[in-house]
Design an enzyme around this catalytic site. Structure first.
Site, PDB file in Angstrom:
ATOM      1  N   GLY A  16      33.812  19.920  14.788  1.00  0.00           N
ATOM      2  CA  GLY A  16      32.988  18.984  14.017  1.00  0.00           C
ATOM      3  C   GLY A  16      33.826  17.850  13.468  1.00  0.00           C
ATOM      4  O   GLY A  16      33.484  17.254  12.443  1.00  0.00           O
ATOM      5  N   SER A  18      34.161  14.940  14.474  1.00  0.00           N
ATOM      6  CA  SER A  18      33.692  13.607  14.871  1.00  0.00           C
ATOM      7  C   SER A  18      32.920  12.872  13.784  1.00  0.00           C
ATOM      8  O   SER A  18      32.707  11.666  13.885  1.00  0.00           O
ATOM      9  CB  SER A  18      32.790  13.738  16.108  1.00  0.00           C
ATOM     10  OG  SER A  18      31.689  14.585  15.823  1.00  0.00           O
ATOM     11  N   ARG A  19      32.458  13.599  12.763  1.00  0.00           N
ATOM     12  CA  ARG A  19      31.608  12.976  11.732  1.00  0.00           C
ATOM     13  C   ARG A  19      31.874  13.637  10.389  1.00  0.00           C
ATOM     14  O   ARG A  19      32.420  14.738  10.327  1.00  0.00           O
ATOM     15  CB  ARG A  19      30.117  13.223  12.021  1.00  0.00           C
ATOM     16  CG  ARG A  19      29.589  12.583  13.239  1.00  0.00           C
ATOM     17  CD  ARG A  19      28.066  12.650  13.250  1.00  0.00           C
ATOM     18  NE  ARG A  19      27.562  13.838  13.906  1.00  0.00           N
ATOM     19  CZ  ARG A  19      26.669  14.665  13.365  1.00  0.00           C
ATOM     20  NH1 ARG A  19      26.203  14.455  12.149  1.00  0.00           N
ATOM     21  NH2 ARG A  19      26.250  15.715  14.035  1.00  0.00           N
ATOM     22  N   TYR A 156      21.818  29.786   6.091  1.00  0.00           N
ATOM     23  CA  TYR A 156      23.058  29.043   5.841  1.00  0.00           C
ATOM     24  C   TYR A 156      23.953  29.806   4.851  1.00  0.00           C
ATOM     25  O   TYR A 156      25.159  29.966   5.078  1.00  0.00           O
ATOM     26  CB  TYR A 156      22.680  27.668   5.280  1.00  0.00           C
ATOM     27  CG  TYR A 156      23.834  26.726   5.033  1.00  0.00           C
ATOM     28  CD1 TYR A 156      24.434  26.050   6.092  1.00  0.00           C
ATOM     29  CD2 TYR A 156      24.294  26.474   3.738  1.00  0.00           C
ATOM     30  CE1 TYR A 156      25.481  25.153   5.858  1.00  0.00           C
ATOM     31  CE2 TYR A 156      25.326  25.584   3.500  1.00  0.00           C
ATOM     32  CZ  TYR A 156      25.913  24.919   4.562  1.00  0.00           C
ATOM     33  OH  TYR A 156      26.939  24.041   4.325  1.00  0.00           O
ATOM     34  N   ALA A 157      23.352  30.300   3.767  1.00  0.00           N
ATOM     35  CA  ALA A 157      24.133  31.047   2.766  1.00  0.00           C
ATOM     36  C   ALA A 157      24.753  32.292   3.382  1.00  0.00           C
ATOM     37  O   ALA A 157      25.928  32.613   3.136  1.00  0.00           O
ATOM     38  CB  ALA A 157      23.245  31.430   1.585  1.00  0.00           C
ATOM     39  N   ILE A 189      28.656  17.163  -0.797  1.00  0.00           N
ATOM     40  CA  ILE A 189      29.519  16.089  -0.295  1.00  0.00           C
ATOM     41  C   ILE A 189      28.643  15.065   0.430  1.00  0.00           C
ATOM     42  O   ILE A 189      27.725  15.458   1.175  1.00  0.00           O
ATOM     43  CB  ILE A 189      30.574  16.666   0.695  1.00  0.00           C
ATOM     44  CG1 ILE A 189      31.311  17.879   0.103  1.00  0.00           C
ATOM     45  CG2 ILE A 189      31.535  15.581   1.153  1.00  0.00           C
ATOM     46  CD1 ILE A 189      32.180  17.620  -1.094  1.00  0.00           C
TER      47      ILE A 189
HETATM   48  P1  NAP Z   1      27.720  16.706   9.544  1.00  0.00           P
HETATM   49  O1  NAP Z   1      27.960  15.347   8.973  1.00  0.00           O
HETATM   50  O2  NAP Z   1      26.333  17.088   9.935  1.00  0.00           O
HETATM   51  O3  NAP Z   1      28.718  16.924  10.795  1.00  0.00           O
HETATM   52  C1  NAP Z   1      28.697  18.127  11.488  1.00  0.00           C
HETATM   53  C2  NAP Z   1      29.776  18.120  12.547  1.00  0.00           C
HETATM   54  O4  NAP Z   1      29.753  19.382  13.241  1.00  0.00           O
HETATM   55  C3  NAP Z   1      29.565  17.051  13.599  1.00  0.00           C
HETATM   56  O5  NAP Z   1      30.810  16.586  14.061  1.00  0.00           O
HETATM   57  C4  NAP Z   1      28.832  17.805  14.700  1.00  0.00           C
HETATM   58  O6  NAP Z   1      28.999  17.157  15.960  1.00  0.00           O
HETATM   59  C5  NAP Z   1      29.542  19.167  14.634  1.00  0.00           C
HETATM   60  N1  NAP Z   1      28.769  20.277  15.174  1.00  0.00           N
HETATM   61  C6  NAP Z   1      27.569  20.738  14.751  1.00  0.00           C
HETATM   62  N2  NAP Z   1      27.161  21.765  15.506  1.00  0.00           N
HETATM   63  C7  NAP Z   1      28.129  21.985  16.428  1.00  0.00           C
HETATM   64  C8  NAP Z   1      28.288  22.896  17.483  1.00  0.00           C
HETATM   65  N3  NAP Z   1      27.356  23.829  17.780  1.00  0.00           N
HETATM   66  N4  NAP Z   1      29.415  22.845  18.249  1.00  0.00           N
HETATM   67  C9  NAP Z   1      30.355  21.907  17.980  1.00  0.00           C
HETATM   68  N5  NAP Z   1      30.274  21.019  16.977  1.00  0.00           N
HETATM   69  C10 NAP Z   1      29.156  21.039  16.213  1.00  0.00           C
HETATM   70  O7  NAP Z   1      28.182  17.845   8.532  1.00  0.00           O
HETATM   71  P2  NAP Z   1      29.155  17.769   7.250  1.00  0.00           P
HETATM   72  O8  NAP Z   1      28.328  17.493   6.058  1.00  0.00           O
HETATM   73  O9  NAP Z   1      30.331  16.914   7.542  1.00  0.00           O
HETATM   74  O10 NAP Z   1      29.593  19.300   7.164  1.00  0.00           O
HETATM   75  C11 NAP Z   1      30.788  19.792   7.732  1.00  0.00           C
HETATM   76  C12 NAP Z   1      30.987  21.211   7.273  1.00  0.00           C
HETATM   77  O11 NAP Z   1      31.036  21.254   5.861  1.00  0.00           O
HETATM   78  C13 NAP Z   1      29.851  22.156   7.691  1.00  0.00           C
HETATM   79  O12 NAP Z   1      30.363  23.417   8.018  1.00  0.00           O
HETATM   80  C14 NAP Z   1      29.007  22.242   6.431  1.00  0.00           C
HETATM   81  O13 NAP Z   1      28.282  23.447   6.377  1.00  0.00           O
HETATM   82  C15 NAP Z   1      30.090  22.180   5.378  1.00  0.00           C
HETATM   83  N6  NAP Z   1      29.610  21.740   4.065  1.00  0.00           N
HETATM   84  C16 NAP Z   1      29.025  20.517   3.901  1.00  0.00           C
HETATM   85  C17 NAP Z   1      28.584  20.143   2.627  1.00  0.00           C
HETATM   86  C18 NAP Z   1      27.951  18.820   2.367  1.00  0.00           C
HETATM   87  O14 NAP Z   1      27.477  18.622   1.225  1.00  0.00           O
HETATM   88  N7  NAP Z   1      27.921  17.875   3.286  1.00  0.00           N
HETATM   89  C19 NAP Z   1      28.735  21.024   1.557  1.00  0.00           C
HETATM   90  C20 NAP Z   1      29.327  22.258   1.769  1.00  0.00           C
HETATM   91  C21 NAP Z   1      29.765  22.603   3.028  1.00  0.00           C
HETATM   92  P3  NAP Z   1      27.887  17.263  17.124  1.00  0.00           P
HETATM   93  O15 NAP Z   1      26.549  17.092  16.470  1.00  0.00           O
HETATM   94  O16 NAP Z   1      28.255  16.194  18.098  1.00  0.00           O
HETATM   95  O17 NAP Z   1      28.070  18.628  17.712  1.00  0.00           O
END
Ligand code: NAP
Length: 249
Positions: A16, A18-19, A156-157, A189
């Protein structure tokens, strides 16, 4: 402050990467000198991310981490193309929210298979090489939701709480081989994942966060860099909340 490159010469897989938070982590580890393997389903986006990182030797891989064969292939492509993997950051994750009564089978399994199964697939993929080399650091990106639970996010939890158990078990299993495994549990975040939160909900959240703000990917990335690198050499099996104080006891 002078910039250090404590990860120079190492290869780091960031799922992940990439974003969002993962892209922030890719940038931070690249600044620390690592060659990054950016892993995501959307290969073009992963390529674009790899191209914008500081330094050289980064590469992108299109891989669905829920697919164990694809993970095996990806790890061997990284090892043959970029070199032995020293750092694995299991950051990729998804949400498919609903209350338990309305949650469909594939909402449940999709989230568990990606968030928990994906991390397991990648850990199993890199473990043998790390054990042979007697060196490695694994960082799992979990969530405060895995500590607290959340109505509407049972899948998710459960996936994130499962990752906490996985983190501690891997830490115990691999510690004598000089492989560490830790977790970073972010609070809320600002990324695509939280972009749809209504303003009223954001205001309500801010009231619950002692720091009074949502976090940024950089807030998480700095802690991942620390855990991945030599300064955290005696830290394993820990879950570090990066949440502006939201879950402090
Ligand atoms: P995001 O912006 O939605 O980015 C998700 C990333 O994961 C993307 O690069 C996506 O790329 C990749 N991804 C998703 N499914 C995948 C799969 N099956 N195989 C390979 N890559 C996959 O999410 P984020 O907010 O940055 O979150 C990143 C992590 O932090 C996650 O584990 C999330 O649960 C955790 N987190 C986030 C928050 C928050 O508030 N944002 C809080 C707590 C924890 P593709 O779609 O191209 O696959």
């Amino acid at each position: 402050m002078t910039e250090t490159s404590e990860l120079a010469g190492t290869v780091a897989i960031v799922t992940g990467g990439s974003r969002g938070i993962g892209l922030g982590i890719s940038h931070e580890l690249a600044r620390a000198g690592a060659r990054i393997a950016v892993v995501a389903r959307d290969g073009e986006r992963a390529e674009a991310a790899a191209a914008e990182l500081a330094g050289e030797g980064h590469a992108a891989y299109s891989c669905d981490i829920a697919d164990s064969r694809a993970c095996r292939k990806t790890v061997s492509a990284v090892e043959s193309g970029q070199g032995p993997v020293a750092i694995l950051v299991n950051n990729a994750g998804i949400t498919r929210d609903n209350i338990v009564l309305r949650m469909r089978d594939d909402d449940w399994s999709g989230v568990i298979d990606t968030n928990l199964g994906g991390a397991f697939n990648m850990i199993r993929g890199v473990a043998r090489g790390m054990m042979k080399r007697r060196a490695g650091s694994i960082v799992n990106v979990t969530s405060v939701i895995g500590l607290m639970g959340n109505a509407g996010q049972a899948n998710y939890a459960a996936s994130k709480a499962g990752l906490h158990g996985l983190t501690k078990s891997v830490a115990r299993e691999l510690a004598t081989r000089n492989i560490r495994c830790n977790a970073v549990a972010p609070g809320f975040i600002r990324t695509d994942m939280t972009a749809d939160l209504a303003e009223a909900r954001v205001a309500e959240l801010k009231d619950r966060i002692p720091a009074g703000r949502l976090g940024n990917p950089e807030d998480v990335a700095g802690v991942v860099r620390f855990l991945a690198g030599p300064a955290a050499g005696y830290i394993t099996g820990q879950i570090i909340a990066v949440d502006g104080g939201m879950t402090m006891q």
